[in-house]
Design a protein around this motif. Structure first.
Motif, mmCIF file in Angstrom:
data_model
loop_
_atom_site.group_PDB
_atom_site.id
_atom_site.type_symbol
_atom_site.label_atom_id
_atom_site.label_comp_id
_atom_site.label_asym_id
_atom_site.label_seq_id
_atom_site.Cartn_x
_atom_site.Cartn_y
_atom_site.Cartn_z
ATOM 1 N N GLY A 88 0.824 -1.215 0.000
ATOM 2 C CA GLY A 88 0.000 0.000 0.000
ATOM 3 C C GLY A 88 0.852 1.256 0.000
ATOM 4 N N SER A 91 0.738 7.466 -1.073
ATOM 5 C CA SER A 91 1.489 8.688 -1.395
ATOM 6 C C SER A 91 3.003 8.462 -1.402
ATOM 7 N N GLU A 109 2.091 -1.117 -4.696
ATOM 8 C CA GLU A 109 0.839 -0.379 -4.847
ATOM 9 C C GLU A 109 0.071 -0.979 -6.027
ATOM 10 N N GLY A 137 -0.297 -6.583 -3.853
ATOM 11 C CA GLY A 137 0.604 -6.813 -2.730
ATOM 12 C C GLY A 137 0.194 -7.946 -1.818
ATOM 13 N N VAL A 209 -7.322 -4.645 -1.317
ATOM 14 C CA VAL A 209 -8.093 -5.313 -2.369
ATOM 15 C C VAL A 209 -7.167 -6.222 -3.164
HETATM 16 N N1 SAM Z 1 1.121 4.027 3.086
HETATM 17 C C1 SAM Z 1 0.384 5.026 2.351
HETATM 18 C C2 SAM Z 1 0.960 6.383 2.491
HETATM 19 O O1 SAM Z 1 1.954 6.557 3.211
HETATM 20 O O2 SAM Z 1 0.430 7.300 1.840
HETATM 21 C C3 SAM Z 1 -1.081 5.017 2.683
HETATM 22 C C4 SAM Z 1 -1.749 3.801 2.202
HETATM 23 S S1 SAM Z 1 -3.467 3.967 1.808
HETATM 24 C C5 SAM Z 1 -4.164 4.068 3.416
HETATM 25 C C6 SAM Z 1 -3.745 2.275 1.263
HETATM 26 C C7 SAM Z 1 -3.142 1.981 -0.076
HETATM 27 O O3 SAM Z 1 -3.179 0.577 -0.277
HETATM 28 C C8 SAM Z 1 -3.898 2.596 -1.244
HETATM 29 O O4 SAM Z 1 -3.036 3.378 -2.014
HETATM 30 C C9 SAM Z 1 -4.410 1.389 -2.009
HETATM 31 O O5 SAM Z 1 -4.488 1.570 -3.404
HETATM 32 C C10 SAM Z 1 -3.379 0.347 -1.640
HETATM 33 N N2 SAM Z 1 -3.788 -1.058 -1.817
HETATM 34 C C11 SAM Z 1 -4.985 -1.638 -1.538
HETATM 35 N N3 SAM Z 1 -4.941 -2.952 -1.840
HETATM 36 C C12 SAM Z 1 -3.699 -3.207 -2.321
HETATM 37 C C13 SAM Z 1 -3.039 -4.374 -2.784
HETATM 38 N N4 SAM Z 1 -3.624 -5.567 -2.852
HETATM 39 N N5 SAM Z 1 -1.747 -4.260 -3.189
HETATM 40 C C14 SAM Z 1 -1.109 -3.074 -3.158
HETATM 41 N N6 SAM Z 1 -1.680 -1.928 -2.724
HETATM 42 C C15 SAM Z 1 -2.961 -1.995 -2.299
#
Ligand code: SAM
Length: 216
Positions: A88, A91, A109, A137, A209
């Motif tokens: 995830g 940003s 991501e 991920g 997801v």
């Molecule tokens: N760590 C980030 C930051 O410092 O900005 C915040 C993360 S945000 C709360 C969650 C992120 O997880 C989103 O960008 C989303 O697209 C990503 N995400 C959700 N499911 C994922 C997956 N299976 N694999 C990779 N990224 C995923």
């Protein structure tokens, strides 16, 4: 681009949001004092970058609240030379904090637009120990495994099996686990091949997801 004002606001963030809530690891506090969070949020909300909340970053995703970044990082018990996998990227802010405290950071991501933006930002600031990968991920990153630490920054229905397999013996995983709209922050340590879990604070993250997460 970095001004004395932002430095002062970060110090205030550490003193009013992190220390009073129990963040003690001096290395974590110093990383939070150093990383320019305002550069990881969209320009139109830059004035709120150090507020005590998660903020939108586009694509319906968020940058986590500073306290959540700090507690998750502290729970990882980083000493400096670890190989860390983050699921995830969002940003790229959490990855930058990890890059201050560990050896190599691999961050995955699923949304290409966010991954591209984060990668450009991390390069621009000079973090050359962060590797951004676009994929699901929940399956981990077999080619760079095993990892000393794994952090999931999206809400998982349960800890994805491939990630547990890619964690080294003695390694630590930190993740929000539970329902789609409310989770508990879990810290698991791999001992004799088995994950020994501790429960920390309640939290709310956007969903993880993927194949071993929530269905999109
Ligand atoms: N760590 C980030 C930051 O410092 O900005 C915040 C993360 S945000 C709360 C969650 C992120 O997880 C989103 O960008 C989303 O697209 C990503 N995400 C959700 N499911 C994922 C997956 N299976 N694999 C990779 N990224 C995923």
């Amino acid at each position: 681009m970095e001004t004395a004002d932002y430095k002062r606001i970060r110090e205030l963030m550490v003193e009013t949001q992190l220390i009073p809530r129990g963040i003690k690891d001096v290395r974590v506090l110093n990383a939070m004092r150093k990383v320019p969070r305002h550069l990881f949020v969209p320009e139109y909300i830059r004035h709120s970058a150090y507020d005590d909340m998660a903020l939108p970053i586009g694509e319906d995703q968020t940058i986590s609240q500073p306290y959540m970044v700090a507690i998750m990082t502290e729970l990882l018990e980083l000493k400096g030379d670890e190989s860390v996998l983050e699921i995830g990227t969002g940003s790229g802010y959490q990855a930058a904090v990890l890059a201050e405290l560990a050896g190599e950071v691999y961050t995955i991501e699923r949304i290409p637009e966010l991954a591209d933006r984060a990668q450009r930002k991390l390069e621009e600031i000079g973090y050359d120990n962060v590797h951004v990968v676009v994929s699901d991920g929940t399956k981990g990153l077999e080619e760079s495994a095993p990892f000393d630490r794994i952090i999931i920054t999206a809400a998982a229905p349960k800890l994805p099996e491939p990630l547990i397999n890619q964690l080294k013996e003695g390694g630590i995983v930190v993740a929000p686990v539970g329902e789609r709209f409310s989770q508990m922050l879990i810290k698991g340590r791999k001992e004799k091949g088995v994950l020994v879990e501790e429960y920390h604070t309640a939290c709310v993250f956007v969903p993880l997801v993927g194949e071993y997460g929530w269905k999109g």
